[in-house]
Design a protein around this motif. Sequence first.
Motif: not given
Length: 253
Positions: A119, A121, A123, A138, A141, A177, A193, A207, A209
């Motif tokens: 996964q 994510t 931010y 980035c 997980d 991770q 991305s 992911g 942003w």
Amino acid sequence: MKMLQLRLSMDTLHTLILLLPLLATLAHCDGHSLSQMLFCQPNAPSSGLLKMFDGDQMFSYNFSDNSVLPWIKDFDQWRDRAFPNASNISFHLKLCNQFREDLTKALIDITPEARGGAQVTVYTAHPLRLGAQNTLICVIDDVYPPALTITWRKNGDILKTGLNSHSYFAMDDFSFQAFSYLNATPYHSDVFSCEVQVGGDNRTIVGYWIPQYPVPSDLLENVLCGLGFALGIIFLLLSLLFFYFAKTLHNQD
């Protein structure tokens, strides 16, 4: 107390088993745990050695130059004591690879493929200010096996500068991770991305942003402050003017 953790993965696409033995030594003292994990695999990186304290990673071992890398700078003072039995590392790595090769031959077409569901994510490291430099993080997980290809894009174009990636971080469930960092200066219309491919998997996990709800820039803050001050003066003058007219009308009555 010593524990040998073993996890298997078979790459049916290449008719080879992707085997990832996990060799972990756990020591408990006063309610705390110190663990050490060694993995080996056909994909790059071919091997890894991590040390954790209470589930938080402290050090990783760099097999290319036999050096120890602290997870954060504060751990650097214990670098020399991270792997006190460094002379045994090569022996354990050889044993890990021997397990992988032997079990690959024994379990081919028997053991189902074990793979994590990665996964992604994205931010920012700091509050967003349009036109100001920031760092995009980035986070990947549930990585298994620990073999990733990470690609950053801005408005569809591949980025090759301002990138930085850390080594793998071991989790309690024996997945991993990973983190990748991009130094960038975002503007309102930008789309970033983080594209991730896990070794032996044809999928690409993405992911995205985009800038949202940014903190006002210093220029905008100054303009708004000046506008508010000007409106305050105007309302004060109007109040004095209304007070003057009201007093004048009262005196005429």
